[in-house]
Structure formats: structure tokens, C-alpha cells
Motif scaffolding. Structure first.
Motif, short mmCIF file in Angstrom:
data_model
loop_
_atom_site.label_atom_id
_atom_site.label_comp_id
_atom_site.label_asym_id
_atom_site.label_seq_id
_atom_site.Cartn_x
_atom_site.Cartn_y
_atom_site.Cartn_z
N ILE A 78 -0.79 17.01 -17.69
CA ILE A 78 0.56 16.58 -18.23
C ILE A 78 1.01 17.80 -19.10
N SER A 99 3.11 21.18 -16.83
CA SER A 99 4.56 21.39 -16.51
C SER A 99 5.13 21.90 -17.80
N ASP A 100 4.78 21.67 -18.81
CA ASP A 100 5.56 22.17 -20.21
C ASP A 100 5.31 23.64 -20.40
N PRO A 152 -1.06 11.05 -10.76
CA PRO A 152 0.12 10.55 -11.61
C PRO A 152 -0.61 9.65 -12.69
N VAL A 195 2.94 11.02 -17.36
CA VAL A 195 4.13 11.67 -16.75
C VAL A 195 3.98 13.04 -16.31
N ILE A 196 4.18 13.12 -15.04
CA ILE A 196 4.20 14.39 -14.34
C ILE A 196 5.36 14.69 -13.97
N GLU A 197 6.62 14.32 -14.48
CA GLU A 197 8.07 14.66 -13.84
C GLU A 197 8.08 16.31 -13.72
N GLY A 198 8.60 16.24 -12.61
CA GLY A 198 9.17 17.95 -12.25
C GLY A 198 7.87 18.72 -11.83
#
Ligand SMILES: [Fe+2]
Ligand SMILES: [Fe+2]
Length: 252
Positions: free
Chosen positions: A90, A93-94, A112, A116-119
Motif C-alpha cells: 500500500i 503506490s504513494d 487487495p 486500498v491499492i487504488e491506482g
């Protein structure tokens, strides 16, 4: 002897291509099994190998930043789904916003659950493996199933002839012992035996992998735990695996 912090180390390089070990803080041993992370840089692009759990992430980020801009990390390779491999997903991605995640198709549905692993772009590696292009080099994800995970890959870097072997070759050091490169192979075997005999389900899996990598030109084998095999120790290690018996279910 106190707890030591080890700086990153370039284990192989050629032209504008580098294969880098990402350092270590021996204090990490108190929180979990020690892990090796690696970075491949080719020209202006990077690939991060098995970045590990959250508590090592700060070190990884800091050390990666010495060699490449974090936004130029193009890919992250997960050899398999264990927490010591994927635990920091997680944060990836940031901090590495342009990295695509390469992992066995067996594990994409499970990741998942880490949060949250949006993007995050997941690239499923098919059972037969795939090529991952970084800069001008085509890295090879090589099937290593059941070693120990059922969906598991090694990563071969043909430019500098380094094979990242994941948990194959894992060693657990006794307290007070640590080294980056294997020197005394005979002693090192004692630190590898426990893992290979219990976590690997059957010798057949090793034989299939040994057969797959037979044609590769390998100078260095770099595992996710323990020490790196270079030059004459590459052959010694592969011979040791070939002769290993009573692995996993075979011993019952
Ligand atoms: Fe593992
Ligand atoms: Fe591991």
C-alpha cells in the motif's frame, strides 16, 4: 558486537546498468526474518525486487532514492505472496507512483486484502513466465513454482548475469553472524538446510527449476534471505540443491 547498519552495495554493473543490494539494518532481525531487497537500474528506469514489509520500507525508499528518482521506478517484481515480500504494497503506490506490480496470476486476487491499492497497475505473470523490460534490458521472470509458493518466480538479469532466486537459497543466520557474500560454503549450508527441507514441498520442484535455469549464464545468485553466491559458489550452491534429499513431503 553491536547492531550494524549496512549501506547499499552494487553487486554487478555494466555500462549504464546496475544491480544493487539495498542495504540492511541488523536491528530488523528483532522484528522478523532478515530480508534482502534489490534494485535494478537500466539507464533512467528502475525495477524493485521483493521490497518487503512496512518496517523496512523507509530504508528501501531512502536507499532507492540514492540511485534513481522514485518516479522512475517502472516496475516492482514480487517473487510470491508472502508478507516479507508484499507487505509494503500500500505504500508503493504513494512513493513509487509509476511502478507496475508484477506478480503471479495466482496472487493478484489476494493482494487487495492488504488495503486500498487504488491506482496500482497489476501485471499478472502467467505460469510460464514473462519478460519485463526495464530501460533497454529484457529481464526474464522464470517459473520457480512450489519453491516454496505454488505461484513463484525467479528473475534473471541477462545484462549482468545475475539470478534473483527469491526464497531459493534462503539462509537464516545465527545471532551475531551476518555477511553479504558467501565465503565458507560448508558453514553456510548449515544456515540454509532448515528452510529448504521444511518450506519446499518436494525435491521434484527443485529438479524442475534446476533444469529450467541450466542454460543460463549465471555469475551471481542473489536470494531474498541470507547471503549472495558469486563465482565458484554459484556452482557449489546449484550442486548442493541437486543433491539435496528428504525435502518436504519426501521426508515423511
Ligand atoms: Fe516466502
Ligand atoms: Fe521470504
Amino acid at each position: 558486537m553491536g547492531i550494524r547498519v549496512h549501506r547499499p552495495y552494487i553487486i554487478a554493473e555494466k555500462d549504464d546498468h546496475r544491480f544493487i543490494w539495498l542495504g540492511l539494518d541488523e536491528a530488523e532481525a528483532e522484528r522478523g526474518i532478515l530480508t534482502n531487497q534489490y534494485l535494478i537500474v537500466d539507464k533512467n528506469e528502475g525495477l524493485l525486487i521483493d521490497p518487503g514489509g512496512q518496517y523496512v520500507f523507509e530504508r528501501i525508499y531512502r536507499n532507492v532514492s540514492e540511485f534513481i528518482e522514485p518516479e522512475n521506478i517502472k516496475a516492482v517484481f514480487f517473487s510470491h505472496q508472502d508478507p516479507d515480500v508484499v507487505g509494503s504494497l500500500i505504500m508503493i503506490s504513494d512513493f513509487f507512483p509509476n511502478a507496475e506490480i508484477y506478480v503471479s496470476k495466482l496472487w493478484t486476487r489476494f493482494l487487495p486484502h492488504l488495503g486500498v491499492i487504488e491506482g496500482v497497475v497489476m501485471k499478472e505473470i502467467p505460469d510460464e513466465g514473462t519478460d519485463i523490460i526495464v530501460g533497454k534490458t529484457s529481464l526474464k521472470a522464470i517459473p520457480a513454482h512450489y519453491l516454496h509458493s505454488p505461484g513463484n518466480f525467479s528473475l534473471y538479469d541477462p545484462k549482468v548475469k545475475v539470478l534473483f532466486s527469491g526464497d531459493i537459497g534462503a539462509a537464516v543466520f545465527p545471532e551475531g553472524t551476518w555477511y553479504l557474500f558467501v565465503d565458507d560454503f560448508k558453514t553456510h549450508v548449515k544456515y540454509m538446510e532448515g528452510f529448504h527441507k521444511r518450506y519446499i514441498p518436494t525435491k521434484r520442484a527443485l529438479d524442475i527449476w534446476l533444469n529450467k535455469i541450466k542454460e543460463l549464464d549465471i555469475n551471481i545468485i542473489a536470494p531474498q534471505h541470507g547471503a549472495i553466491f558469486a563465482e565458484k559458489n554459484v556452482k557449489k550452491f546449484l550442486d548442493w540443491l541437486r543433491n539435496l534429499d528428504n525435502v518436504g513431503l519426501d521426508s515423511i
